[in-house]
Design a protein around this motif. Structure first.
Motif, PDB file in Angstrom:
ATOM      1  N   THR A  15      10.296   5.000   3.843  1.00 23.83           N
ATOM      2  CA  THR A  15      10.841   4.514   4.837  1.00 23.83           C
ATOM      3  C   THR A  15      10.404   4.656   6.536  1.00 23.83           C
ATOM      4  OG1 THR A  15      12.566   5.633   4.723  1.00 23.83           O
ATOM      5  CG2 THR A  15      12.937   3.830   3.166  1.00 23.83           C
ATOM      6  N   ALA A  16      10.371   5.902   6.702  1.00 23.76           N
ATOM      7  CA  ALA A  16      10.492   6.422   7.680  1.00 23.76           C
ATOM      8  C   ALA A  16       8.451   6.127   8.469  1.00 23.76           C
ATOM      9  CB  ALA A  16      10.876   8.272   7.950  1.00 23.76           C
ATOM     10  N   VAL A  17       7.602   5.799   7.756  1.00 24.28           N
ATOM     11  CA  VAL A  17       6.235   5.765   7.862  1.00 24.28           C
ATOM     12  C   VAL A  17       6.209   4.097   7.961  1.00 24.28           C
ATOM     13  CG1 VAL A  17       4.083   5.380   6.472  1.00 24.28           C
ATOM     14  CG2 VAL A  17       5.277   7.877   6.335  1.00 24.28           C
ATOM     15  N   PHE A  18       7.185   3.296   7.707  1.00 25.68           N
ATOM     16  CA  PHE A  18       7.493   1.789   7.512  1.00 25.68           C
ATOM     17  C   PHE A  18       8.131   1.752   8.658  1.00 25.68           C
ATOM     18  CE2 PHE A  18       8.985  -2.391   6.736  1.00 25.68           C
ATOM     19  CZ  PHE A  18       7.865  -3.040   6.047  1.00 25.68           C
ATOM     20  N   GLY A  19       8.564   2.870   8.993  1.00 25.06           N
ATOM     21  CA  GLY A  19       9.629   2.361  10.096  1.00 25.06           C
ATOM     22  C   GLY A  19       8.277   2.442  11.200  1.00 25.06           C
ATOM     23  N   MET A  20       7.812   2.975  11.534  1.00 23.55           N
ATOM     24  CA  MET A  20       7.262   3.883  12.499  1.00 23.55           C
ATOM     25  C   MET A  20       6.102   2.763  12.393  1.00 23.55           C
ATOM     26  SD  MET A  20       9.411   5.955  14.004  1.00 23.55           S
ATOM     27  CE  MET A  20       7.088   6.437  15.699  1.00 23.55           C
ATOM     28  N   GLY A  70       0.868  -1.158  -0.034  1.00 27.34           N
ATOM     29  CA  GLY A  70       0.609   0.079   0.074  1.00 27.34           C
ATOM     30  C   GLY A  70       0.465   0.948  -0.338  1.00 27.34           C
ATOM     31  N   LEU A  71       1.789   1.667   0.935  1.00 31.27           N
ATOM     32  CA  LEU A  71       2.395   3.154   0.582  1.00 31.27           C
ATOM     33  C   LEU A  71       3.121   2.590  -0.155  1.00 31.27           C
ATOM     34  CD1 LEU A  71       4.306   2.162   4.454  1.00 31.27           C
ATOM     35  CD2 LEU A  71       2.367   4.088   3.392  1.00 31.27           C
ATOM     36  N   ILE A  72       3.996   1.600  -0.984  1.00 32.67           N
ATOM     37  CA  ILE A  72       4.249   1.310  -2.647  1.00 32.67           C
ATOM     38  C   ILE A  72       3.560   2.322  -3.297  1.00 32.67           C
ATOM     39  CG2 ILE A  72       5.598   0.438  -4.277  1.00 32.67           C
ATOM     40  CD1 ILE A  72       6.422  -1.497  -2.749  1.00 32.67           C
ATOM     41  N   TYR A  73       2.541   2.140  -3.515  1.00 31.33           N
ATOM     42  CA  TYR A  73       1.281   2.852  -4.596  1.00 31.33           C
ATOM     43  C   TYR A  73       1.049   4.163  -4.180  1.00 31.33           C
ATOM     44  CZ  TYR A  73       0.129  -1.747  -6.732  1.00 31.33           C
ATOM     45  OH  TYR A  73       0.407  -2.754  -7.936  1.00 31.33           O
ATOM     46  N   LEU A  74       1.461   4.321  -2.625  1.00 32.87           N
ATOM     47  CA  LEU A  74       0.797   5.548  -2.443  1.00 32.87           C
ATOM     48  C   LEU A  74       2.448   6.714  -2.345  1.00 32.87           C
ATOM     49  CD1 LEU A  74      -0.396   7.923  -0.440  1.00 32.87           C
ATOM     50  CD2 LEU A  74       0.160   6.600   1.670  1.00 32.87           C
ATOM     51  N   PHE A  75       3.474   6.660  -2.373  1.00 31.71           N
ATOM     52  CA  PHE A  75       4.078   7.111  -2.885  1.00 31.71           C
ATOM     53  C   PHE A  75       4.651   7.077  -3.862  1.00 31.71           C
ATOM     54  CE2 PHE A  75       4.789   7.243   1.788  1.00 31.71           C
ATOM     55  CZ  PHE A  75       4.772   7.830   2.814  1.00 31.71           C
ATOM     56  N   GLY A  76       4.356   5.671  -4.954  1.00 34.64           N
ATOM     57  CA  GLY A  76       4.749   6.512  -6.213  1.00 34.64           C
ATOM     58  C   GLY A  76       5.719   5.359  -6.665  1.00 34.64           C
ATOM     59  N   LEU A  77       6.207   4.616  -5.959  1.00 34.89           N
ATOM     60  CA  LEU A  77       7.971   3.793  -5.795  1.00 34.89           C
ATOM     61  C   LEU A  77       7.514   3.465  -7.942  1.00 34.89           C
ATOM     62  CD1 LEU A  77       9.103   1.772  -2.850  1.00 34.89           C
ATOM     63  CD2 LEU A  77       9.200   4.703  -3.627  1.00 34.89           C
ATOM     64  N   SER A  78       9.357   3.429  -7.867  1.00 34.72           N
ATOM     65  CA  SER A  78       9.346   3.156  -9.521  1.00 34.72           C
ATOM     66  C   SER A  78       9.809   1.553  -9.577  1.00 34.72           C
ATOM     67  CB  SER A  78      10.880   3.389 -10.142  1.00 34.72           C
ATOM     68  OG  SER A  78      11.887   3.175  -9.436  1.00 34.72           O
ATOM     69  N   PRO A  79       9.054   0.090 -10.101  1.00 32.79           N
ATOM     70  CA  PRO A  79       9.589  -0.843  -9.938  1.00 32.79           C
ATOM     71  C   PRO A  79      10.255  -1.622  -9.025  1.00 32.79           C
ATOM     72  CG  PRO A  79       8.740  -0.520 -12.088  1.00 32.79           C
ATOM     73  CD  PRO A  79       8.988   0.472 -11.336  1.00 32.79           C
ATOM     74  N   ILE A  80      11.423  -1.090  -9.835  1.00 30.20           N
ATOM     75  CA  ILE A  80      12.505  -1.283  -8.664  1.00 30.20           C
ATOM     76  C   ILE A  80      13.023  -0.730  -7.645  1.00 30.20           C
ATOM     77  CG2 ILE A  80      14.588   0.178  -9.642  1.00 30.20           C
ATOM     78  CD1 ILE A  80      16.278  -2.367 -10.084  1.00 30.20           C
TER      79      ILE A  80
END
Length: 301
Positions: free
Chosen positions: A202-207, A55-65
């Protein structure tokens, strides 16, 4: 392959050897005596957090790699810092040791599985990202073989293992610190270009890791000390393991960026979390429940 990429697996092997020197069969047996807390920790670690990471990956719009790199981080087990933080903030350190042991063993299966699923989902058609299960043997060698050697030394030469335990742990942390610093320095431009993009996720994921690691066990009616242990075990991933798999097993510098940024951000965040959690729990304990009468001295009868 550069020196850092060659030395990182060796350094991780030393860390896992140090873990093995401190383990006995009883540490694994203890898991069977605490099914509720282990179930809560594993459910959070293996199911909840990967789903949140997606969910966070989609929220932050990361590239595939970079997305696959984040999932590799989410799949990594608790790191060596979890025991230290658990000790500092009143956690059940023996539980940390047991959870680290079982998670490190499970990682030889869960990391390739989660990686392959993530690569198929986020980077479909990119053959360069194919870990495939044949590579799981390398993960096995990096993770489990040193642990097994350490446990054998502990079983056959306990005095030697006890003498080596602390020096090996200290040496492994020093070597890892130097190598991580070297890796960050070597890739400072790439890291600088991506830090702002990765710092938020990474900060949001970590918390979220730290918070859920505490809350989910409490829902299972696990004690405070055990919940603190779960929080740091789940919230302090072995990012070096993710970096090693990304750089040496998969051969991707860019995929190693999310766990590299995580190493810079998560330790101070975990410190703040531990302090806030400690103050919150102390405040709740000092506040009487509704209808509870305090003695004249201000203490509960």
């Amino acid at each position: 392959m550069d020196l850092v990429s060659t030395a990182l697996p060796v350094a991780l092997g030393i860390v896992m050897l140090g873990l093995g020197l401190g383990l006995t069969v009883g540490d694994f047996a203890r898991i069977a005596q605490r099914p509720r807390v282990v179930l809560a920790a594993l459910l959070t670690q293996l199911v909840v957090l990967p789903a949140i990471c997606v969910g966070l990956i989609y929220l932050f719009g990361l590239s595939p790699i970079l997305a696959v790199g984040m999932m590799l981080l989410a799949a990594s087990p608790g790191g060596p810092a979890a025991n230290l933080y658990s000790h500092l903030f009143g956690g059940d350190v023996a539980l940390n040791v047991s959870l680290t042991a079982i998670n490190s063993v499970l990682a030889i299966v869960t990391m390739p599985v989660i990686y392959n699923l993530a690569a198929a989902h986020f980077a479909a058609g990119d053959e360069s990202l194919g870990l495939q299960f044949g590579k799981a043997a390398e993960v096995f060698a990096i993770v489990l073989v040193p642990v097994g050697i350490g446990m054998l030394v502990r079983r056959w030469r306990e005095r030697v293992a006890l003498r080596l335990d602390r020096p090996v742990r200290i040496a492994s942390m020093v070597v890892l610190g130097l190598l991580i610093g070297g890796a960050l320095l070597q890739n400072r431009q790439i890291l600088a270009d991506n830090f702002g993009h990765l710092a938020g996720i990474t900060a949001v994921f970590g918390m979220v890791n730290l918070a859920l690691g505490y809350v989910v066990p409490r829902v299972f009616q696990v004690t405070h000390a055990q919940s603190v242990a779960c929080s740091f075990e789940i919230g302090l991933h072995n990012a070096v393991m993710a970096i090693v798999v990304a750089r040496t097993v998969i051969g991707s510098e860019q995929m190693a960026l999310p766990p590299a940024v995580y190493t810079v951000i998560q330790l101070p965040l975990a410190l703040v979390f531990g302090l806030v959690l400690g103050k919150t729990v102390a405040s709740r304990r000092s506040t009487p429940h509704v209808g509870e009468r305090l003695s004249p001295a201000g203490e509960r009868p």
